[in-house]
Write an enzyme that holds these catalytic residues in place. Sequence first.
Site, PDB file in Angstrom:
ATOM      1  N   ARG A 130      -8.523  -0.383   4.875  1.00 42.54           N
ATOM      2  CA  ARG A 130      -7.748   0.836   4.228  1.00 42.54           C
ATOM      3  C   ARG A 130      -6.349   0.141   3.924  1.00 42.54           C
ATOM      4  O   ARG A 130      -5.640   0.519   2.832  1.00 42.54           O
ATOM      5  CB  ARG A 130      -7.437   1.933   5.226  1.00 42.54           C
ATOM      6  CG  ARG A 130      -8.832   2.835   5.254  1.00 42.54           C
ATOM      7  CD  ARG A 130      -8.191   4.021   6.157  1.00 42.54           C
ATOM      8  NE  ARG A 130      -7.041   4.521   5.750  1.00 42.54           N
ATOM      9  CZ  ARG A 130      -6.019   4.935   6.498  1.00 42.54           C
ATOM     10  NH1 ARG A 130      -6.254   5.164   7.889  1.00 42.54           N
ATOM     11  NH2 ARG A 130      -5.048   5.360   5.904  1.00 42.54           N
TER      12      ARG A 130
ATOM     13  N   ASP B 149       4.923   0.762  11.887  1.00 44.21           N
ATOM     14  CA  ASP B 149       3.715   0.249  11.232  1.00 44.21           C
ATOM     15  C   ASP B 149       3.635  -1.303  11.795  1.00 44.21           C
ATOM     16  O   ASP B 149       2.530  -1.919  11.525  1.00 44.21           O
ATOM     17  CB  ASP B 149       3.569   0.260   9.829  1.00 44.21           C
ATOM     18  CG  ASP B 149       3.253   1.580   9.354  1.00 44.21           C
ATOM     19  OD1 ASP B 149       2.991   2.581  10.073  1.00 44.21           O
ATOM     20  OD2 ASP B 149       3.135   1.923   8.123  1.00 44.21           O
TER      21      ASP B 149
ATOM     22  N   SER C 102      11.543  11.743   7.197  1.00 45.57           N
ATOM     23  CA  SER C 102       9.919  11.784   6.794  1.00 45.57           C
ATOM     24  C   SER C 102       9.945  11.099   5.413  1.00 45.57           C
ATOM     25  O   SER C 102      10.345  11.335   4.639  1.00 45.57           O
ATOM     26  CB  SER C 102       9.290  13.296   6.814  1.00 45.57           C
ATOM     27  OG  SER C 102       8.049  13.160   6.060  1.00 45.57           O
TER      28      SER C 102
ATOM     29  N   CYS D  26      -4.881   8.342   9.817  1.00 41.49           N
ATOM     30  CA  CYS D  26      -4.861   7.948  11.083  1.00 41.49           C
ATOM     31  C   CYS D  26      -4.556   8.666  12.233  1.00 41.49           C
ATOM     32  O   CYS D  26      -3.787   9.571  12.083  1.00 41.49           O
ATOM     33  CB  CYS D  26      -3.720   6.495  11.140  1.00 41.49           C
ATOM     34  SG  CYS D  26      -4.119   5.172  10.095  1.00 41.49           S
TER      35      CYS D  26
ATOM     36  N   LYS E 279      14.261  16.056  10.363  1.00 39.14           N
ATOM     37  CA  LYS E 279      13.624  14.830  10.665  1.00 39.14           C
ATOM     38  C   LYS E 279      13.426  13.882   9.524  1.00 39.14           C
ATOM     39  O   LYS E 279      12.864  14.514   8.418  1.00 39.14           O
ATOM     40  CB  LYS E 279      12.601  15.198  11.510  1.00 39.14           C
ATOM     41  CG  LYS E 279      11.620  14.005  12.091  1.00 39.14           C
ATOM     42  CD  LYS E 279      10.421  14.528  12.957  1.00 39.14           C
ATOM     43  CE  LYS E 279       9.891  13.502  13.975  1.00 39.14           C
ATOM     44  NZ  LYS E 279       8.762  14.043  14.684  1.00 39.14           N
TER      45      LYS E 279
ATOM     46  N   LYS F 189       0.983  -1.292  -0.111  1.00 36.81           N
ATOM     47  CA  LYS F 189       0.178   0.149  -0.190  1.00 36.81           C
ATOM     48  C   LYS F 189       0.928   1.288  -0.034  1.00 36.81           C
ATOM     49  O   LYS F 189       0.631   2.195  -0.686  1.00 36.81           O
ATOM     50  CB  LYS F 189      -1.064   0.059   1.253  1.00 36.81           C
ATOM     51  CG  LYS F 189      -1.678   1.342   1.367  1.00 36.81           C
ATOM     52  CD  LYS F 189      -2.435   1.274   2.732  1.00 36.81           C
ATOM     53  CE  LYS F 189      -1.772   2.010   4.030  1.00 36.81           C
ATOM     54  NZ  LYS F 189      -1.487   3.364   3.831  1.00 36.81           N
ATOM     55  N   ASN F 190       1.882   1.056   0.856  1.00 35.49           N
ATOM     56  CA  ASN F 190       2.727   2.520   1.076  1.00 35.49           C
ATOM     57  C   ASN F 190       3.572   2.890  -0.193  1.00 35.49           C
ATOM     58  O   ASN F 190       4.249   3.881  -0.154  1.00 35.49           O
ATOM     59  CB  ASN F 190       3.421   2.512   2.251  1.00 35.49           C
ATOM     60  CG  ASN F 190       2.452   2.677   3.486  1.00 35.49           C
ATOM     61  OD1 ASN F 190       1.481   3.006   3.444  1.00 35.49           O
ATOM     62  ND2 ASN F 190       3.100   2.713   4.690  1.00 35.49           N
TER      63      ASN F 190
ATOM     64  N   LEU G 117       7.596  19.806   6.970  1.00 36.91           N
ATOM     65  CA  LEU G 117       8.682  19.549   6.231  1.00 36.91           C
ATOM     66  C   LEU G 117       8.485  19.631   4.680  1.00 36.91           C
ATOM     67  O   LEU G 117       9.502  19.666   4.004  1.00 36.91           O
ATOM     68  CB  LEU G 117       9.099  18.099   6.569  1.00 36.91           C
ATOM     69  CG  LEU G 117       9.643  17.733   8.279  1.00 36.91           C
ATOM     70  CD1 LEU G 117       9.789  16.422   8.290  1.00 36.91           C
ATOM     71  CD2 LEU G 117      10.622  18.579   8.447  1.00 36.91           C
TER      72      LEU G 117
ATOM     73  N   ARG H  30       1.093  14.972  13.227  1.00 34.18           N
ATOM     74  CA  ARG H  30       1.508  14.718  11.912  1.00 34.18           C
ATOM     75  C   ARG H  30       1.451  16.186  11.141  1.00 34.18           C
ATOM     76  O   ARG H  30       0.616  16.124  10.064  1.00 34.18           O
ATOM     77  CB  ARG H  30       0.588  13.535  11.206  1.00 34.18           C
ATOM     78  CG  ARG H  30       0.784  12.516  12.066  1.00 34.18           C
ATOM     79  CD  ARG H  30      -0.111  11.295  11.219  1.00 34.18           C
ATOM     80  NE  ARG H  30       0.843  10.522  10.269  1.00 34.18           N
ATOM     81  CZ  ARG H  30       0.434   9.498   9.540  1.00 34.18           C
ATOM     82  NH1 ARG H  30      -0.882   9.251   9.703  1.00 34.18           N
ATOM     83  NH2 ARG H  30       1.057   8.850   8.792  1.00 34.18           N
TER      84      ARG H  30
ATOM     85  N   ILE I 149       8.644   7.348  16.524  1.00 37.40           N
ATOM     86  CA  ILE I 149       8.000   8.074  15.509  1.00 37.40           C
ATOM     87  C   ILE I 149       6.840   8.902  15.492  1.00 37.40           C
ATOM     88  O   ILE I 149       7.040  10.116  15.322  1.00 37.40           O
ATOM     89  CB  ILE I 149       7.948   7.078  14.114  1.00 37.40           C
ATOM     90  CG1 ILE I 149       9.020   5.896  13.981  1.00 37.40           C
ATOM     91  CG2 ILE I 149       7.583   7.741  12.954  1.00 37.40           C
ATOM     92  CD1 ILE I 149      10.329   6.615  13.497  1.00 37.40           C
TER      93      ILE I 149
ATOM     94  N   ARG J 126      -3.994  10.639   4.813  1.00 37.33           N
ATOM     95  CA  ARG J 126      -2.946  11.830   4.694  1.00 37.33           C
ATOM     96  C   ARG J 126      -2.369  11.824   3.515  1.00 37.33           C
ATOM     97  O   ARG J 126      -1.934  12.837   3.023  1.00 37.33           O
ATOM     98  CB  ARG J 126      -2.106  11.348   5.868  1.00 37.33           C
ATOM     99  CG  ARG J 126      -0.998  12.347   6.144  1.00 37.33           C
ATOM    100  CD  ARG J 126      -0.229  12.071   7.375  1.00 37.33           C
ATOM    101  NE  ARG J 126       1.203  12.716   7.237  1.00 37.33           N
ATOM    102  CZ  ARG J 126       1.150  14.106   7.767  1.00 37.33           C
ATOM    103  NH1 ARG J 126       0.218  14.611   8.253  1.00 37.33           N
ATOM    104  NH2 ARG J 126       2.341  14.530   7.712  1.00 37.33           N
TER     105      ARG J 126
END
Length: 429
Positions: free
Chosen positions: A408, A316, A173, A126, A171, A22-23, A135, A131, A338, A102
């Site tokens: 999701r 995750d 991301s 989520c 940071k 998914k990501n 950045l 969040r 995180i 997001r």
Amino acid sequence: MDSIVVTGGQRLNGTIPISGAKNATLPLMIASLLTSEPVIFENVPDLADVNSLIRILTNHGVDYRVEGKRRGQQDLTGRTIHFSAEEIADTTAPYELVAKMRASFWVIGPLLARMHEAKVSLPGGCAIGTRPVDLFIASLEAMGAEITVEGGYVIASAKGGLKGAIYEFPKVSVGATHVAMMAATLAKGKTVLKNAAREPEVVDLATCLISMGANISGVGTSTITIEGVENLHGCRHRVLPDRIETGTYAMAVAMTGGDVLLKGAQPGLLQEVLDVLERVGVTIEPVNDGIRVSRNGAALKPVDIATDPFPGFPTDLQAQFMALMTRADGVSNIQETIFENRFMHVQELARLGAKIALDGQHAEVTGVAELTGAQVMATDLRASVSLVIAGLAAEGKTTVSRVYHLDRGFEHLEEKLSNCGALIERVSG
Ligand code: UD1
């Protein structure tokens, strides 16, 4: 609202096919905005987040086509989808669409790069912390964008186009790295991104961008260099396997005992997690077509972890690992580094009989001999699957409500688990 009902106590045995990540899929789909030519993705998982993003992309003017079943194909998992952003019809991503997820905010990068303007609603997603998007804004401003935040929207413009820049993320991301990298592909000149995310999904996106004609080096390290090009073209790209889904099912097998082949999984995508599971007492065997995970009756050993950007232990998988540790023979410590509010599964796990003491970003888990089924509520994507895992090992019935969170990010969860012997079903209501 649907619920998932799990009756615990069954060992898992068999094969679980691992879906496309998914990501990785989400940023890849967003990258289709960068070119007027069609980009084709194979191994796209059928998930609510993918469908939400399709709605956003079509609003920008993207056409898409899902390939039908081919001869010999067993089912329609791992779909092939064509995206074509021949013309961008609208550079606004409205609140109603972005609020759901997001990652949809990430369209800001390609829109700004190709159209030199974007108006994107501040994101939802989520509820695992505040969040912010600072950045994203800082890295795009470094490339010459002018950005204001008004009425819940980030409004960005870059008259004459983005310009290459040196930018160091304060940071790590994942999302901001995806966006800055996509934006830089069409900027004038060279961009150097320092302290960039090294996650496999960033590498997958870069691999795709390179096949589209982008000039990118250093991917997979914390310094990524992008030499801007005039245009990108279409390509065909296969989405990499989902390391979070892989880790989740590995932990499910660890929890129940049994022997399962995670088909298509790639060990290199989650080596740290596999090492931790071996320390817990799980047998991990990389094989030709995936990873075999097994555990006989031996007790689970407690292991301490801290989440970290890749190649560290992924945030995750923190909730799922906590579920596993509730049954360990002793005390384990879990540190979330995180996100500041990613322990919402704790009180739900407690309803099943888990003993967890929370102190800020730290959880101390004291293993118990038995969990007992109960009614619990899914609170976010990964937390919900941790409750399913716990339910698989609990005595009696566990009912997980609000499973839209699961939909999701986990493709055919009930089917994959029940094919391996789990007693799990979806109840509509
Ligand atoms: C992505 C993943 C998510 C995963 C996370 C961390 C997708 C679709 N989502 O989320 O599943 O949990 O990486 O591995 O790929 N931050 C800021 N300012 C910003 C951006 C981020 O402070 O502008 C902070 C976040 O609040 C968080 C940390 O940076 O504390 C890391 O977040 P980030 O890596 O950006 O997560 P996502 O990309 O949203």
